[in-house]
Design a protein around this motif. Sequence first.
Motif, mmCIF file in Angstrom:
data_model
loop_
_atom_site.group_PDB
_atom_site.id
_atom_site.type_symbol
_atom_site.label_atom_id
_atom_site.label_comp_id
_atom_site.label_asym_id
_atom_site.label_seq_id
_atom_site.Cartn_x
_atom_site.Cartn_y
_atom_site.Cartn_z
ATOM 1 N N MET A 130 0.818 -1.197 0.000
ATOM 2 C CA MET A 130 0.000 0.000 0.000
ATOM 3 C C MET A 130 0.863 1.263 0.000
ATOM 4 O O MET A 130 0.481 2.250 -0.590
ATOM 5 C CB MET A 130 -0.921 0.022 1.223
ATOM 6 N N PHE A 131 1.997 1.207 0.692
ATOM 7 C CA PHE A 131 2.893 2.355 0.710
ATOM 8 C C PHE A 131 3.397 2.652 -0.699
ATOM 9 O O PHE A 131 3.496 3.806 -1.093
ATOM 10 C CB PHE A 131 4.065 2.102 1.663
ATOM 11 N N THR A 132 3.668 1.599 -1.461
ATOM 12 C CA THR A 132 4.128 1.771 -2.840
ATOM 13 C C THR A 132 3.063 2.482 -3.670
ATOM 14 O O THR A 132 3.377 3.371 -4.466
ATOM 15 C CB THR A 132 4.476 0.410 -3.470
ATOM 16 N N LEU A 133 1.812 2.106 -3.476
ATOM 17 C CA LEU A 133 0.718 2.761 -4.198
ATOM 18 C C LEU A 133 0.629 4.232 -3.807
ATOM 19 O O LEU A 133 0.493 5.108 -4.668
ATOM 20 C CB LEU A 133 -0.614 2.060 -3.917
ATOM 21 N N PHE A 134 0.731 4.525 -2.518
ATOM 22 C CA PHE A 134 0.666 5.905 -2.052
ATOM 23 C C PHE A 134 1.781 6.742 -2.676
ATOM 24 O O PHE A 134 1.535 7.834 -3.192
ATOM 25 C CB PHE A 134 0.762 5.951 -0.516
ATOM 26 N N VAL A 135 3.006 6.221 -2.654
ATOM 27 C CA VAL A 135 4.149 6.955 -3.209
ATOM 28 C C VAL A 135 3.997 7.127 -4.721
ATOM 29 O O VAL A 135 4.257 8.201 -5.266
ATOM 30 C CB VAL A 135 5.481 6.249 -2.852
ATOM 31 N N ALA A 136 3.562 6.083 -5.416
ATOM 32 C CA ALA A 136 3.370 6.172 -6.863
ATOM 33 C C ALA A 136 2.291 7.195 -7.207
ATOM 34 O O ALA A 136 2.445 7.986 -8.141
ATOM 35 C CB ALA A 136 3.010 4.803 -7.440
ATOM 36 N N ALA A 137 1.197 7.198 -6.438
ATOM 37 C CA ALA A 137 0.109 8.148 -6.687
ATOM 38 C C ALA A 137 0.554 9.574 -6.387
ATOM 39 O O ALA A 137 0.250 10.500 -7.145
ATOM 40 C CB ALA A 137 -1.113 7.775 -5.853
ATOM 41 N N LEU A 138 1.288 9.752 -5.299
ATOM 42 C CA LEU A 138 1.787 11.076 -4.957
ATOM 43 C C LEU A 138 2.748 11.563 -6.036
ATOM 44 O O LEU A 138 2.620 12.680 -6.542
ATOM 45 C CB LEU A 138 2.488 11.041 -3.595
ATOM 46 N N GLY A 139 3.698 10.740 -6.421
ATOM 47 C CA GLY A 139 4.669 11.117 -7.442
ATOM 48 C C GLY A 139 4.038 11.401 -8.787
ATOM 49 O O GLY A 139 4.467 12.299 -9.517
ATOM 50 N N ALA A 140 2.987 10.656 -9.121
ATOM 51 C CA ALA A 140 2.331 10.833 -10.420
ATOM 52 C C ALA A 140 1.660 12.197 -10.552
ATOM 53 O O ALA A 140 1.454 12.679 -11.663
ATOM 54 C CB ALA A 140 1.304 9.725 -10.642
#
Length: 139
Positions: A1-11
């Motif tokens: 889930m942390f990976t999704l959060f970081v990917a969404a934030l970065g995107a």
Amino acid sequence: MFTLFVAALGAATVLPFQSEVVFAALQVAGDYPAWLLVLVASVGNTLGSVVTYLMGVWFEHFRHRRWFPFTEAQLDRAQRWYNRWGLWSLLLTWAPFGDAIALAAGVLRTPWPVFVLLVAVAKTGRYIILALATAGLIG
């Protein structure tokens, strides 16, 4: 889930991230409920747009410098257009060009609550549609 959060934030910043692939992979894996994926991705992506907005606010501080890329007349014209039509363009911040809209909102000082509300609606809507598409519920 942390990976999704970081990917969404970065995107949602100027960084070259793709959150849709991470979102879809996690949904297909089935380890998390779709509502939780939508929530995490939406919060991360909205926060990424907030970062981009704040970059616009910071960038605007340099408007009187000689190297600033826009004239006062261009900024005034952009402000008038944005005040009339551009506010609703925040609903397009989910699109590939959405980072530029968030940046412009910061430069043009869009009211904070309006910015966050419209961007959150746009980002959440995108992830709901992605969740439905990944689940095969829409084509």
